[in-house]
Design a protein around this motif. Structure first.
Motif, short mmCIF file in Angstrom:
data_model
loop_
_atom_site.label_atom_id
_atom_site.label_comp_id
_atom_site.label_asym_id
_atom_site.label_seq_id
_atom_site.Cartn_x
_atom_site.Cartn_y
_atom_site.Cartn_z
N ALA A 118 29.54 -50.52 100.49
CA ALA A 118 28.97 -49.26 100.00
C ALA A 118 27.53 -49.10 100.49
O ALA A 118 27.12 -48.01 100.89
N ALA A 150 26.36 -46.09 102.74
CA ALA A 150 25.32 -45.19 102.21
C ALA A 150 24.19 -45.05 103.23
O ALA A 150 23.67 -43.95 103.44
N LEU A 161 29.08 -43.65 96.30
CA LEU A 161 28.84 -45.00 96.84
C LEU A 161 27.92 -45.79 95.92
O LEU A 161 28.09 -46.99 95.73
N GLU A 209 30.10 -46.76 92.83
CA GLU A 209 31.11 -47.75 93.23
C GLU A 209 30.49 -49.11 93.51
O GLU A 209 31.02 -50.14 93.10
N ARG A 248 38.44 -44.64 97.68
CA ARG A 248 38.19 -45.87 98.44
C ARG A 248 38.85 -45.83 99.81
O ARG A 248 38.30 -46.36 100.78
N ALA A 275 36.66 -43.57 102.01
CA ALA A 275 35.40 -44.24 102.33
C ALA A 275 35.64 -45.36 103.34
O ALA A 275 34.87 -45.54 104.29
#
Lengths: 522, 522
Positions: free
Chosen positions: A177, A181, A205, A208, B173, B176
Motif C-alpha cells: 500500500a 500510494a 490505501l 488498508e 484489493r 489495487a
C-alpha cells in the motif's frame, strides 16, 4: 437487452442479493435448486429402491425416497453409516489395505474428523439436514490471524521461523500500500484516475495499509501484534516493529495471503459438536434411516433386466443373497465400483475411468495439554506451511481451554500423500511430530496417541475424492449423470462440489428427482 | 548492544515468540505479568478489605484476596453482580435515569449482552477465569466475509445497497494489486527492488489479488461469490463479475477493509455460552465470592483515618451502617465516584475529572426467524455501515439455525449515542428497524421485542467506559494508580484496555498486588 445482460446489470447495481432476487423473479430458480431437497409428490409410492452405500449420498436418497413412500433398502459394506464422514474416537477401528489395524486410543470425548471436517456457510444442503435433524453445530475457526506460518522453501532470516499470520498480512499489505500510494501521489496514475477517485484511492490505501502521515509510510500497526501487550497501570504496551519487506518477500510467507479466501475456504464454517459422524447419525436416528440399512453387507454383483435391478451381496456372516428392486441408486465411489462386477453398460465402464481418486492423508495427534492455546494464544485455525508433505497443522475448534486436545498433524494430497502413506502408523506419527516440533517446542513432549488415515488405502473408498480433468469432465462426467436404465449413480463424484458432503447430498437430490420423475410416469 | 536492540533483533529474526522467550530469559516477565493473577503469599492474612463494586474488578479482587486469607466484604449497589457485564434476558430489568423501566421480554434462552459481549483471544486475564471457573465458551464470529456493507455517505451505483464484504475485499484489493503489478512490470520500481524481489513481489500481487495471465489482470475470483454457486450434475456455477473499480471507490465500502484487523478486533474471539453474565456468575458461584457480597447496598460516604477505612452505606431496606476495614479497593467508575462523598485527597479529586465517560447505546432486537441465516446465508458477524447512529448491526453467534434470534440493532458512541438515547425505547426500536430494513427486507416484519440501553444514563455507571486524552493520561491517570493511603482504585479505567473486562481484571491484579505488598510489611 438479453436476460443475461439484464441480470449482470442487476448484479452491478445491487450485488448478489438483487441478482438472485431477479433470477427468482424470472423463475430461473438456480439459487433455490440446490438449497432444499426436491419435492417428490405422488407416483412412486411402494416402488422398491436399492441404495448402495450409506454415505451421505446414500443416506440422503434413503431418507427422501423413504419419506415419499418408496420402499428403500440400503446396502452398506461397513458396520456403520456415513461413508467417509467418519470420526475417529475411542475404540474406532480402521484397517488400511496391506496395512495394520488401528484402534483409536483417544481419551473419551476427544476425536479427529479424518474425513470431511468442516461445513462452509454456503453448503445449504448440508445445513439443511443439520437443521432438519437438530444436529448441534459450532463454529469452525478456519482463519486465525494469530496462527503461525512456517515456510521451508523460503529464504532469508524469516524462513523456517514461525511467523504470525497477522505480522505477514500487515507487513506485506502495508508495504504494498505504501509503494502504491507513493506511485499514486507522484502523479503516475493520473491518467487512470480522476481527481476525486485519486483522493479516494489514496484514502483506501491508507486505511488498508495503516499508512501514516503525508508520506503515506507504513511503520507497523498494533494489529500485527505487540512486543508486550497493553495492560493495566503503566503498561501502555510495547509496539512491535514491521519486518523488513525484502525479508517478508524472501520468506514466501505471503503465499497464504489473498484478498479474500477461496469460496470453499471462507472463514465462516461449522462443525457438528462431537464430530462429523453426527451428520450420518442424524439420518440414522432422527431420520429413521437406520432400520433400512443392511450393515456389513458387501456388493458382489449388480445386474438389471429392464424390470428389476438385482444386487448380489454377502453379509458379515458370509451368507450370500440377492436383493431385488425396481430401481437402484449406486453411491459407491467410482474407484471401488469399477472393480465390482457391476453389469453397467460399456459407455459407463469407460466413463468411470475418467475420474482419478485423490490420495489423501491425515493424522490426529492427541496432546496432553493445549500448549497452542496456553503458550501461543492460538485458538483453532491452521498452521500454514509450504512443506507439501504436511500442508497444514490444524488446531481443534472445540474443547476450548480444556485439558487436552487432538490436533491434525498433517493433511497432504496426491504424490505427497502416497509417499507418507507408505510409512507405518508409528513412522507417520514420528514424521508429523518432527514437523510440529519445529513450530511448537512443546509438540513432541506433549504427544500421547495418534490416529492416521490414508484414504487411498481404505478398502471401500480407495481415495479421498474424485478428480476430473477438464477433458474427462466434458467427456465422461455427463455420461455418468445419465441413468444406466434403472441404475442411477450419485455421490460427490457427480458434482462440482467434489470432496464435500454437500456434493454427495446435492447429487443425491438430483438423482432421486430424476428417478422419481420416471417412477411417477412408469 | 543494548538489551533493547538485542530484543528487537530477536523479533526480526524469530518473530514475537522468540522475542517473548528472550524477554522471559532476561526476567523481564512483561509477557507473563498480565496473564495470571499475582501470587499473594503470607503476610496479610486476616486483614479486612472492603471492596466497593461487584463488577469484574471487584469480583477479581474479592476472589484473589479471599483465597490469600484476607477477610473481604464487597459492597454492591445493584441486586446482582457483574457491573457492566450484564446480559438482558427474560425478566431482566433496567431503569435509565429520567427514563422508563424496561423489563426484557425475550423468549427463554434468548439474550443480548448489552455490556461487554466478546473476549479477544489475547485477553489472557479474562480467559484465565473462564478456565478457572469452567465457564463454557464458544467462538464469537467477529469477521464474516459474507456479511453486508451498507454505506449511506457513499456515491455512485453501489452506495445505499447491501454489498457483500467478500465482493468489496476482492474487488478493491484485486484492482489495487493489478495497478501495482502493472507499475512494477513497467520497470518503474526497479530502483526499489532487486530482480529477485521484483519477481517475488509480482508473484505476491498475483496471489493476493487473484491476478491472471501475463498482463496481471484482475477479472474477479470465486471468492467474491457466485451468481449461482456450483452444485451437482451440470451445475458448474455461474461466476460473479467484479464491480467497476470506480464504483467501489465511490461507494466508500472499502472503509471496512484493513490489512489485518485492529488488535482488539481480531477475529478469533469468544463469548460465554448463555451470556456474558456467566463471567460474574463464575466468580459468584464457583469462586465462592457470592457469600461476601452485600447486594443492593449503596455507598454514601468513604472516610479513612490512617488505620481504617470506614464506608457508610445504605441497604435496600433503607438501613444505614458503617463498614470498616484495614484497606479498601474501590472499583466504582470515576463518573460515579466523583459524585460520592468519597473523602479522597485533593489530587485524586482533580485527577478524577481527567477521565471522560463514553456515551454508548445498544439495542437488542428479537426476531421471530433467522432470516439473515435462512435467506442471506450470514451466520454471525457484523453488518457494517457509515451511518454513525447505527455503526453496526451484529448477528448472533449462538443458536445457529434455530427458530429465533436476538441481533444487535445498533452500537453507537459519543454524540450519536447521546442523540439516540434521547428517544424513548419505542422510538429507539423504530429507529433501529428503519435502518435494518434497508439491508434486510424481512427486518421489520420479523421483529418481536427489544431491549435497549444507553450506558451514560445508567445510574451506577454513567457511561460505557473511561476515556483518557493524551494529556489526562499523562497528568491524571498516574495519580489515580497510586493508593490514597489505604484506598486503592481499580477498574477498566485504570488500564490501557479500557472498556474491556480484561482491563478491570488486570487493574485489580495490579492493585491487590500493591495492597498485599503493603499489608505484608505492615
Amino acid at each position: 437487452m438479453t436476460r443475461r445482460s439484464f441480470l449482470e446489470g442487476l448484479g452491478q447495481i445491487g450485488g448478489t442479493s438483487l441478482l438472485l432476487a431477479g433470477m427468482e423473479a424470472f423463475g430461473m430458480g438456480i439459487a433455490s435448486a440446490q438449497t432444499a431437497p426436491p419435492p417428490l409428490q405422488g407416483g412412486g409410492k411402494g416402488k422398491k429402491v436399492i441404495i448402495l452405500g450409506a454415505g451421505v449420498a446414500g443416506l440422503t436418497s434413503a431418507y427422501e425416497l423413504g419419506r415419499a413412500g418408496y420402499d428403500v433398502t440400503v446396502i452398506e459394506a461397513r458396520s456403520f453409516a456415513g461413508g467417509r464422514s467418519q470420526t475417529a474416537r475411542k475404540g474406532f477401528q480402521l484397517t488400511e489395505l496391506g496395512g495394520e489395524t488401528q484402534t483409536c486410543q483417544f481419551d473419551d470425548g476427544y476425536y479427529i474428523n479424518h474425513g470431511p471436517w468442516r461445513i462452509p456457510f454456503h453448503h445449504r444442503s448440508t445445513l439443511h439436514y443439520v437443521k432438519q435433524f437438530g444436529i448441534e453445530v459450532e463454529l469452525f475457526n478456519n482463519d486465525n490471524d494469530n496462527s503461525y506460518i512456517y515456510t521451508t522453501q523460503g529464504k532469508g532470516p524469516l524462513a523456517r521461523k514461525p511467523l504470525r499470520k497477522m505480522e505477514v498480512a500487515a507487513d506485506a499489505r502495508g508495504n504494498a500500500a505504501e509503494i502504491l500510494a507513493k506511485v499514486t501521489q507522484s502523479g503516475a496514475l493520473d491518467k487512470q484516475f480522476g481527481a476525486d477517485d485519486k483522493a479516494l484511492f489514496l484514502e483506501y490505501l491508507k486505511t488498508e495499509g495503516y499508512l501514516e502521515g503525508k508520506d503515506y509510510a507504513y511503520r507497523g500497526t498494533e494489529g500485527r501484534g505487540w512486543i508486550s501487550k497493553p495492560g493495566a497501570g503503566l503498561h501502555p504496551g510495547v509496539p512491535s516493529k514491521p519486518y523488513a519487506f525484502t525479508d517478508v518477500l524472501d520468506s514466501g510467507a505471503w503465499r497464504v495471503l489473498a484478498s479474500v479466501s477461496e469460496w470453499d475456504q471462507q472463514r465462516t464454517m461449522f462443525q457438528p459438536k462431537g464430530g462429523m459422524y453426527m451428520i450420518p447419525t442424524g439420518f440414522v436416528t432422527k431420520g429413521g434411516v437406520g432400520d433400512k440399512i443392511r450393515f456389513s453387507t458387501v456388493v458382489e454383483k449388480i445386474r438389471q433386466n429392464g424390470r428389476t435391478v438385482d444386487v448380489s451381496v454377502v453379509d458379515g456372516t458370509g451368507q450370500r443373497s440377492v436383493v431385488s428392486g425396481d430401481y437402484c441408486i449406486c453411491t459407491i465411489p467410482l474407484s471401488v465400483l469399477k472393480s465390482i462386477d457391476n453389469g453397467l453398460s460399456a459407455p459407463k465402464q469407460t466413463a468411470m475411468n475418467g475420474a482419478a481418486y485423490a490420495p489423501v492423508g491425515k493424522i490426529g495427534l492427541q496432546m496432553k495439554r493445549r500448549f497452542w492455546e496456553e503458550n501461543h494464544w492460538i485458538y483453532g485455525g491452521h498452521i500454514y506451511t509450504d512443506d507439501m508433505d504436511i500442508v497444514s497443522v490444524s488446531l481443534p475448534s472445540t474443547g476450548w481451554l480444556g485439558p487436552k486436545g487432538v490436533l491434525l498433524g498433517y493433511y497432504q494430497f496426491f504424490a505427497n500423500a502416497a509417499k507418507v502413506s507408505a510409512l507405518t502408523h508409528a513412522q507417520r506419527t514420528d514424521f508429523a511430530l518432527s514437523f510440529g516440533e519445529k513450530v511448537f517446542p512443546e509438540y513432541r513432549d506433549s504427544f500421547e496417541t495418534s490416529f492416521s488415515v490414508a484414504w487411498h488405502r481404505v478398502k471401500y473408498n480407495l481415495g479421498g475424492w474424485a478428480m476430473w480433468s477438464d477433458e474427462s469432465r466434458a467427456r465422461d462426467y455427463p455420461v455418468l449423470l445419465e441413468p444406466d436404465d434403472r441404475i442411477y449413480l450419485a455421490g460427490e463424484h457427480l458434482s462440482y462440489i467434489g470432496g464435500w458432503q454437500a456434493g454427495g447430498i446435492e447429487s443425491a437430490w438430483m438423482q432421486i428427482a430424476a428417478l422419481h420423475k420416471r417412477a411417477s410416469v412408469a
